[in-house]
Design a protein around this motif. Sequence first.
Motif, PDB file in Angstrom:
ATOM      1  N   PRO A   1     -17.843  -3.771  -3.377  1.00  0.00           N
ATOM      2  CA  PRO A   1     -17.828  -2.309  -3.224  1.00  0.00           C
ATOM      3  C   PRO A   1     -18.588  -1.886  -1.970  1.00  0.00           C
ATOM      4  CG  PRO A   1     -19.345  -2.955  -4.965  1.00  0.00           C
ATOM      5  CD  PRO A   1     -18.596  -4.192  -4.567  1.00  0.00           C
ATOM      6  N   ARG A   2     -18.019  -0.907  -1.250  1.00  0.00           N
ATOM      7  CA  ARG A   2     -18.631  -0.442  -0.013  1.00  0.00           C
ATOM      8  C   ARG A   2     -18.741   1.084  -0.057  1.00  0.00           C
ATOM      9  NH1 ARG A   2     -18.631  -3.759   4.324  1.00  0.00           N
ATOM     10  NH2 ARG A   2     -18.424  -1.979   5.745  1.00  0.00           N
ATOM     11  N   PRO A   3     -19.928   1.613   0.245  1.00  0.00           N
ATOM     12  CA  PRO A   3     -20.054   3.064   0.283  1.00  0.00           C
ATOM     13  C   PRO A   3     -19.440   3.635   1.553  1.00  0.00           C
ATOM     14  CG  PRO A   3     -22.121   2.052   0.940  1.00  0.00           C
ATOM     15  CD  PRO A   3     -21.193   0.928   0.548  1.00  0.00           C
ATOM     16  N   ALA A   4     -18.896   4.841   1.460  1.00  0.00           N
ATOM     17  CA  ALA A   4     -18.413   5.540   2.648  1.00  0.00           C
ATOM     18  C   ALA A   4     -19.615   5.994   3.465  1.00  0.00           C
ATOM     19  CB  ALA A   4     -17.579   6.749   2.231  1.00  0.00           C
TER      20      ALA A   4
ATOM     21  N   ARG B   1     -13.883   0.639  -3.706  1.00  0.00           N
ATOM     22  CA  ARG B   1     -13.886  -0.551  -4.569  1.00  0.00           C
ATOM     23  C   ARG B   1     -12.576  -1.322  -4.478  1.00  0.00           C
ATOM     24  NH1 ARG B   1     -18.436   0.198  -7.674  1.00  0.00           N
ATOM     25  NH2 ARG B   1     -19.106   2.376  -7.880  1.00  0.00           N
ATOM     26  N   SER B   2     -11.809  -1.089  -3.394  1.00  0.00           N
ATOM     27  CA  SER B   2     -10.502  -1.719  -3.280  1.00  0.00           C
ATOM     28  C   SER B   2     -10.598  -3.195  -2.904  1.00  0.00           C
ATOM     29  CB  SER B   2      -9.648  -0.977  -2.245  1.00  0.00           C
ATOM     30  OG  SER B   2     -10.272  -1.015  -0.958  1.00  0.00           O
TER      31      SER B   2
END
Length: 418
Positions: A143-146, A138-139
């Motif tokens: 937001p992006r999932p690993a 969430r940086s």
Amino acid sequence: MTAPDWTAHAIGWHVYPLGFTGAPVHPGDAPAAEPARTRLDHIADWLDYVQRLGLNVLQLGPVFASVEHGYDTLDYRRIDDRLGDDAAFDRLIAAAHERGIKVLLDGVFNHVSARHPLVAEALADPDCPAARLIRVDRSGGEPRPAVFEGHDSLVELDHGAEEVAELVVGVMRHWLDRGADGWRLDAAYAVDPAFWARVLPRVRETHPHAFIYGEVIHGDYVDIVARSTMDSVTEYELWKATWSALKEANLFELEWTLGRHDGFQDAFRPVTFVGNHDVTRIASQVGADKAVLAAVVLFTVGGIPLIYYGDEQGYTGVKEERFGGDDQIRPLFPPTPEDLSELGADMHRVHQSLVALRRRHPWLADARVTVTGIANESMTYRTAAADGSAALEVTLDITGTPRAEIRDGAEVVWAHPL
């Protein structure tokens, strides 16, 4: 060693269910019909064949609800509709156990499908319960999932979270309660061993006789087993050295690896193989005659051998890095053993005779190997019981037509070609 006692006699048949049964895998494949009998019943139809081959373990690839290939899980507690349902699973377990065959399941606990409901929930709300299960960056602005090894369709679970440990313990216990005898932990190499050390003792509290091993491609096998509390790992080192030494006419590579193999045997009983659902078929790698020699190695060194379905029939197939690149190595099997081509009969007899030899010498599960003669294209080794009470001598020769010989003292007990 922590592995259950029955693994000392375990020799298995590894099946990729979606391919074996002809289930539609890729987008655009023909839609799944509603068969009168489920595809898991098709696997059950082959259990007599498994038994006649001398095997007593069925290692299944993924059987849980997924999007495409089985390793993109949607629901850990539901059988994939393309394969069947709970009743079909129960029939398969019952049929296997009636024949004395243990059934191992494929636990894909490193990642889930990007279309799993938990992923959407975790991305939408950082404070929801799902957000504690999925690794999300969430940086940035979005937001992006690993994801697992660059595959956007495979989203990683957060193995630092106690909630993920509870999820995995619950799933493993659920299917062991339903009759499964153990688990292969997919992509175990990608998970901190400390996670498995939190999970597996809790599973064994209720299922102490379950066999649990991890897919580990590289790394310090002994350390990983010790820190994870897994019973064993897949010995990719021996797989690679076997086909590479035969293909490149450099049996020194195999000699070196057999020395390492003995070291592994001191700590755990490795899961050994010359083929699986992720690699080019052994007969395609080295040719049919050398594939026989690979089988000789598999069955005369220590470990828990797994035969990948079709290798015992001389099947060929090349793994390719492209869409559909696994299709050749994950083929449909005929409806019954009687429908097999006679072209595989010789290779089948080779495997049946080598399994029979191992059954006559059960100490081979924990054998130690000493190389007594070595050249680029020929090799002799002594494989002996851990207590030194029995031994066989194995000769491999690829200087001309590949040949192999197994001796018990002065007596030749197995040879190729006959």
